[in-house]
Motif scaffolding. Sequence first.
Motif, PDB file in Angstrom:
ATOM      1  N   TYR A  77       0.971  -1.229   0.174  1.00 19.39           N
ATOM      2  CA  TYR A  77      -0.033   0.017  -0.056  1.00 19.39           C
ATOM      3  C   TYR A  77       0.795   1.049  -0.123  1.00 19.39           C
ATOM      4  CZ  TYR A  77       1.256   0.484   5.078  1.00 19.39           C
ATOM      5  OH  TYR A  77       1.985   0.592   6.034  1.00 19.39           O
ATOM      6  N   ASN A  78       0.288   2.297  -0.219  1.00 21.74           N
ATOM      7  CA  ASN A  78       0.838   3.597  -0.420  1.00 21.74           C
ATOM      8  C   ASN A  78       0.968   4.293   1.048  1.00 21.74           C
ATOM      9  OD1 ASN A  78       1.965   6.150  -0.661  1.00 21.74           O
ATOM     10  ND2 ASN A  78       1.246   6.440  -2.768  1.00 21.74           N
ATOM     11  N   PRO A  79       1.790   4.330   1.857  1.00 16.79           N
ATOM     12  CA  PRO A  79       1.326   5.124   3.237  1.00 16.79           C
ATOM     13  C   PRO A  79       0.739   6.642   3.029  1.00 16.79           C
ATOM     14  CG  PRO A  79       3.796   4.601   2.936  1.00 16.79           C
ATOM     15  CD  PRO A  79       2.950   4.067   1.779  1.00 16.79           C
ATOM     16  N   MET A  80       1.176   7.048   1.986  1.00 18.35           N
ATOM     17  CA  MET A  80       0.990   8.637   1.615  1.00 18.35           C
ATOM     18  C   MET A  80      -0.642   8.553   1.436  1.00 18.35           C
ATOM     19  SD  MET A  80       3.776   9.920   2.389  1.00 18.35           S
ATOM     20  CE  MET A  80       3.370  11.721   1.983  1.00 18.35           C
ATOM     21  N   GLU A  81      -1.449   7.532   1.169  1.00 15.05           N
ATOM     22  CA  GLU A  81      -2.776   7.447   0.790  1.00 15.05           C
ATOM     23  C   GLU A  81      -3.576   7.202   1.791  1.00 15.05           C
ATOM     24  OE1 GLU A  81      -3.197   5.057  -2.687  1.00 15.05           O
ATOM     25  OE2 GLU A  81      -2.370   6.594  -4.187  1.00 15.05           O
ATOM     26  N   VAL A  82      -3.254   6.841   2.912  1.00 14.87           N
ATOM     27  CA  VAL A  82      -3.845   6.375   4.194  1.00 14.87           C
ATOM     28  C   VAL A  82      -3.685   7.073   5.443  1.00 14.87           C
ATOM     29  CG1 VAL A  82      -3.833   3.872   3.343  1.00 14.87           C
ATOM     30  CG2 VAL A  82      -2.106   4.771   4.912  1.00 14.87           C
ATOM     31  N   LYS A  83      -4.660   7.400   6.151  1.00 14.85           N
ATOM     32  CA  LYS A  83      -4.465   8.016   7.493  1.00 14.85           C
ATOM     33  C   LYS A  83      -3.677   7.469   8.330  1.00 14.85           C
ATOM     34  CE  LYS A  83      -9.258   9.582   6.977  1.00 14.85           C
ATOM     35  NZ  LYS A  83     -10.557   9.502   7.529  1.00 14.85           N
ATOM     36  N   PRO A  84      -2.968   8.100   9.237  1.00 13.47           N
ATOM     37  CA  PRO A  84      -1.936   7.549  10.041  1.00 13.47           C
ATOM     38  C   PRO A  84      -2.466   6.141  10.954  1.00 13.47           C
ATOM     39  CG  PRO A  84      -1.496   9.803  10.271  1.00 13.47           C
ATOM     40  CD  PRO A  84      -2.705   9.471   9.493  1.00 13.47           C
ATOM     41  N   GLU A  85      -3.823   6.351  11.336  1.00 14.42           N
ATOM     42  CA  GLU A  85      -4.215   5.411  12.159  1.00 14.42           C
ATOM     43  C   GLU A  85      -4.748   4.173  11.406  1.00 14.42           C
ATOM     44  OE1 GLU A  85      -7.603   8.360  11.326  1.00 14.42           O
ATOM     45  OE2 GLU A  85      -5.468   8.480  11.861  1.00 14.42           O
ATOM     46  N   GLN A  86      -4.838   4.216  10.043  1.00  8.48           N
ATOM     47  CA  GLN A  86      -4.968   3.065   9.037  1.00  8.48           C
ATOM     48  C   GLN A  86      -3.875   2.315   8.855  1.00  8.48           C
ATOM     49  OE1 GLN A  86      -7.082   5.451   6.309  1.00  8.48           O
ATOM     50  NE2 GLN A  86      -8.879   4.812   7.041  1.00  8.48           N
ATOM     51  N   ILE A  87      -2.470   2.727   9.050  1.00  9.86           N
ATOM     52  CA  ILE A  87      -1.351   2.210   8.642  1.00  9.86           C
ATOM     53  C   ILE A  87      -1.242   0.861   9.286  1.00  9.86           C
ATOM     54  CG2 ILE A  87       1.123   2.119   8.765  1.00  9.86           C
ATOM     55  CD1 ILE A  87       0.718   5.161   7.951  1.00  9.86           C
ATOM     56  N   SER A  88      -1.737   0.708  10.720  1.00  8.17           N
ATOM     57  CA  SER A  88      -1.510  -0.685  11.247  1.00  8.17           C
ATOM     58  C   SER A  88      -2.341  -1.759  10.575  1.00  8.17           C
ATOM     59  CB  SER A  88      -1.907  -0.507  12.608  1.00  8.17           C
ATOM     60  OG  SER A  88      -3.285  -0.102  13.097  1.00  8.17           O
ATOM     61  N   ALA A  89      -3.614  -1.412  10.138  1.00 13.34           N
ATOM     62  CA  ALA A  89      -4.333  -2.300   9.395  1.00 13.34           C
ATOM     63  C   ALA A  89      -3.518  -2.807   7.869  1.00 13.34           C
ATOM     64  CB  ALA A  89      -5.715  -1.723   8.988  1.00 13.34           C
TER      65      ALA A  89
END
Length: 114
Positions: A77-89
């Motif tokens: 996934y691109n971490p720039m496209e997700v919210k910080p709290e969604q990175i763990s998922a």
Amino acid sequence: MKIHFIILFVLAILCGCTGGTESTGSTEGKGPIDEYNEVFAQVQKLEKIVETADWSVFSAEELKQMHAIGKELYYDYNPMEVKPEQISACEAMKVRVESLRKKILSQTQAKIAN
């Protein structure tokens, strides 16, 4: 339909999957949340298939094909496209797909070696 066709189909779908966990930012009309949800559903199905499959019924050629596909199985996934709290998922999905990849490779390698 034989179970190995289902395995090959789902593996082919998962090869090259990318995604995230929000609805914006995709160039193919699907947002990261849509891709993540698709991958999540596919991984659940594939995990069940891998756990219940009778690996002894596959031919050597089928095992080689599954092994080759399994080697390319990944999730990113691109971490720039997700919210910080969604990175763990997303990170958890990466771990889950990698674990599935290892199971497929170990099963196919064990059967090919026999």
